[in-house]
Scaffold this motif. Sequence first.
Motif, short mmCIF file in Angstrom:
data_model
loop_
_atom_site.label_atom_id
_atom_site.label_comp_id
_atom_site.label_asym_id
_atom_site.label_seq_id
_atom_site.Cartn_x
_atom_site.Cartn_y
_atom_site.Cartn_z
N GLN A 137 33.97 35.94 50.30
CA GLN A 137 34.26 36.42 48.93
C GLN A 137 32.95 36.73 48.19
OE1 GLN A 137 38.04 34.94 47.52
NE2 GLN A 137 37.15 34.55 45.53
N ARG A 195 30.29 39.45 46.54
CA ARG A 195 30.09 40.77 45.93
C ARG A 195 28.81 41.43 46.46
NH1 ARG A 195 32.87 42.30 41.20
NH2 ARG A 195 31.23 43.83 40.88
N ALA A 226 41.21 42.82 51.99
CA ALA A 226 40.49 41.87 51.14
C ALA A 226 41.24 40.55 51.03
CB ALA A 226 40.25 42.47 49.76
N HIS A 243 32.64 31.91 47.64
CA HIS A 243 34.03 31.81 47.20
C HIS A 243 34.14 30.78 46.06
CE1 HIS A 243 38.35 31.13 47.37
NE2 HIS A 243 38.50 32.00 48.37
N HIS A 279 35.23 39.68 52.50
CA HIS A 279 35.65 40.59 51.43
C HIS A 279 34.84 40.25 50.19
CE1 HIS A 279 37.92 37.25 49.68
NE2 HIS A 279 38.37 37.01 50.90
N GLU A 310 34.67 39.89 45.65
CA GLU A 310 35.17 38.97 44.61
C GLU A 310 35.15 39.72 43.28
OE1 GLU A 310 36.11 36.62 42.11
OE2 GLU A 310 35.43 35.01 43.42
N PHE A 311 36.07 39.43 42.39
CA PHE A 311 36.12 40.13 41.10
C PHE A 311 35.12 39.57 40.08
CE2 PHE A 311 40.46 41.55 42.43
CZ PHE A 311 40.20 42.91 42.33
N ASP A 348 38.79 36.06 41.85
CA ASP A 348 39.27 35.94 43.22
C ASP A 348 39.47 37.33 43.82
OD1 ASP A 348 40.00 33.76 45.14
OD2 ASP A 348 41.97 34.72 45.11
N LYS A 349 40.61 37.55 44.48
CA LYS A 349 40.98 38.85 45.05
C LYS A 349 42.49 38.96 44.91
CE LYS A 349 41.32 35.74 48.55
NZ LYS A 349 40.76 34.38 48.51
N ILE A 380 36.24 44.29 45.65
CA ILE A 380 36.66 43.39 46.72
C ILE A 380 36.76 44.08 48.08
CG2 ILE A 380 37.81 41.78 45.17
CD1 ILE A 380 40.49 43.00 46.00
N TYR A 381 36.76 45.41 48.13
CA TYR A 381 36.86 46.10 49.42
C TYR A 381 35.53 46.58 49.97
CZ TYR A 381 41.80 45.66 49.97
OH TYR A 381 43.03 45.11 50.19
#
Length: 505
Positions: free
Chosen positions: A16, A18, A53, A222, A316, A318-319, A327-328, A336-337
């Motif tokens: 997770q 970015r 994701a 994460h 993947h 993370e927002f 999260d996602k 996230i992708y």
Amino acid sequence: MTDGQRTNILFLMTDQHRTDTLGAYGNPCGITPVLDDLARTGTRFDRWYTPTAICTPARVSLLTGQAPFRHRVLANRERNVGYLEDLDPGTFTFVDALRDHGYNTGLVGKWHAGAQQEARDAGFDGPELPGSAWHNPVEAQDYLDHLAEHGLPPYEISDRIRGTLPNGGPGNLLAARLHQPLEATFEHYLATRTIELLETYAEDLRRGATPFFLQLNFFGPHLPYVLPDEYFDLIDPSQVELPRSIAETFAAKPPVQANYSAHWTFDTMPIETTRKLIAVYWGYVAMIDHEIGRVMEALERLGLTDDTAVFFSSDHGEFTGSHRLHDKGPAMYEDIYRTAGLLRVPGGAAGQVREEFVSLLDCTATILDLAGLDPSPAVDSRSLLPLARGEHPEWDEDIVCEFHGHHFPYPQRMLRTDRYKLVVNPDSVNELYDLHTDPDELLNVHGHPEMAEVRRKLTTRLYRRLRDRGDNFYHWMTTMFEVGEVDYDPTQSGLDESTYAAEAR
């Protein structure tokens, strides 16, 4: 390195994570010197995507070289919505192939690629850790033994950050201050166990020319972001530039996105808290980079650097507040992708940046290629070695990603091209973003009349790619959208004609 040579492989993976936290991808705070050096000495992929994701299906795709729709392990065990939880027995994995080819294979850290099957069952050496935890398993016996052996204090946290759920209950834990020194953190423990296994493999290599594949999987960054003082407070929140998509209104967007925003309690926390969360997240990335540095130093000390391919990626993104989300989930945004992807191979190009669309899935064929094995059993994967060597083969000009649900079934398919992104949401509005004019994906232009031709071309392209892959999602598209010529009868009217012919007789 020559074709057929068995290269050592070190695979570094976060969870997770970015892309914009790495200096090599534009972060201004200088928090990832080790990973930035890997980019400087190898290849940085600017269009590296996860196939989906969500943790488990993405990790199973890496293991098998199969897209999620094909391997059918489509959700995390903790939020499973009725899908398979483990691979079918006998499914091809790169681990089996490497072991059959004389490799040592090790995995330290997060497994999360099955429910009943653990990393050891799949053929990996390494400490036994819970396979499905989404956070550091700080109650794992091997970690507790590590703390006791070194006289280190136990896990303890304070300064918890969480919002309020729609039902009034406390939200998920997002971050907390950890009352342990760096040496006691789970991340430091994982790096230590990786170095120990690396030393064992180096000795095997020296004695018997046994190559190795070693994977270090961090559970972070994460959420929850649980860090000791020096990293919890490393980044001044005033240094953090908030993502523009915090201005998200969810207008003309699938309603599920606003629901997810409420689930992740974004609007129940002040914007200063969001800024602090991002700062702590960056601190988490910095701590992981430090621990990766310890492993890279061991690789150099053992004389393995020149003969070892090194990967870095994540399952993947993370927002962290982007689109008022954490999260996602069922929103196929770049946050996230699109993930970081770094690769350094012996004899490869240094400091190059590639813009081809590639995937975490492509690591499987690349691993097999590095081992001198046939990559074709990884059926949805393509070796990245030609790109890492500076070659210019023909490559797809777009990429397809998929999603199947988390908390509840929610099928989505995405086509990403140089300029546009199309997302098909069968239960809701579809999405189309012009990433040249709207890189933050705030304006859904799918229904705009001037986008009709773009929409038609992208829909047809996605449809054909799904059909070519054997992804039955295309059946929905056949009857709902303009997809061009089809070579089968989706209405099954032939059955009616057969009935009419029988009645006529």
